[in-house]
Design a protein around this motif. Structure first.
Motif, PDB file in Angstrom:
ATOM      1  N   ASP A   1     -77.315   7.793  -5.407  1.00  0.00           N
ATOM      2  CA  ASP A   1     -76.718   6.755  -6.252  1.00  0.00           C
ATOM      3  C   ASP A   1     -76.175   5.544  -5.479  1.00  0.00           C
ATOM      4  OD1 ASP A   1     -74.467   7.964  -5.142  1.00  0.00           O
ATOM      5  OD2 ASP A   1     -73.393   8.092  -7.040  1.00  0.00           O
ATOM      6  N   ARG A   2     -76.265   5.527  -4.161  1.00  0.00           N
ATOM      7  CA  ARG A   2     -75.779   4.390  -3.366  1.00  0.00           C
ATOM      8  C   ARG A   2     -76.911   3.819  -2.516  1.00  0.00           C
ATOM      9  NH1 ARG A   2     -71.511   2.446  -3.036  1.00  0.00           N
ATOM     10  NH2 ARG A   2     -71.514   1.932  -0.832  1.00  0.00           N
TER      11      ARG A   2
ATOM     12  N   THR B   1     -75.217   0.365  -6.505  1.00  0.00           N
ATOM     13  CA  THR B   1     -75.602   1.658  -7.056  1.00  0.00           C
ATOM     14  C   THR B   1     -77.032   1.577  -7.583  1.00  0.00           C
ATOM     15  OG1 THR B   1     -74.681   1.087  -9.222  1.00  0.00           O
ATOM     16  CG2 THR B   1     -73.232   2.248  -7.669  1.00  0.00           C
ATOM     17  N   TRP B   2     -77.682   2.725  -7.563  1.00  0.00           N
ATOM     18  CA  TRP B   2     -79.043   2.793  -8.084  1.00  0.00           C
ATOM     19  C   TRP B   2     -79.250   4.145  -8.742  1.00  0.00           C
ATOM     20  CZ3 TRP B   2     -83.416   5.681  -6.213  1.00  0.00           C
ATOM     21  CH2 TRP B   2     -83.114   6.564  -5.174  1.00  0.00           C
TER      22      TRP B   2
END
Length: 105
Positions: free
Chosen positions: A35-36, A50-51
């Motif tokens: 998520d980073r 964030t991804w």
């Protein structure tokens, strides 16, 4: 043309750094965790954000930068980053494990 799915993307993204050829200049994206992410553009701008994986790509939200959705398109011998309009924006020239450029630092 084969758009890579969530399972393949998880393998080639989480914990890696992509070197992306953008017309002769390199950008670097480090997918630190699931998520980073961190990005260094050819002009020296650096983004952190964030991804999240999607079924056929991923979405990213950079702090103090743009948000967007991307797909990775595989053809024999190449993987291209495809933007939300369907246009190719860069080609992966190398995938490294870890963060050799210390983008997360």
């Amino acid at each position: 043309m084969t758009i890579l799915n969530r399972d393949i993307l998880a393998i080639i993204m989480v914990g890696t750094r992509h070197v992306i050829d953008m017309g002769g200049k390199n950008a670097f994206i480090h997918y630190e965790t699931d998520d980073r992410a961190h990005m260094l553009l050819p002009d020296g701008k650096c983004f952190h954000g964030t991804w999240a994986l999607l079924d056929d790509g991923y979405k990213v939200e950079w702090k103090d930068g743009p948000a967007g959705t991307w797909k990775l398109d595989h053809t024999p011998g190449a993987i291209d980053y495809i933007d939300a309009t369907g246009a190719p924006r860069g080609r992966i020239s190398r995938i490294d494990f870890g963060d050799p450029q210390r983008l997360a630092a």
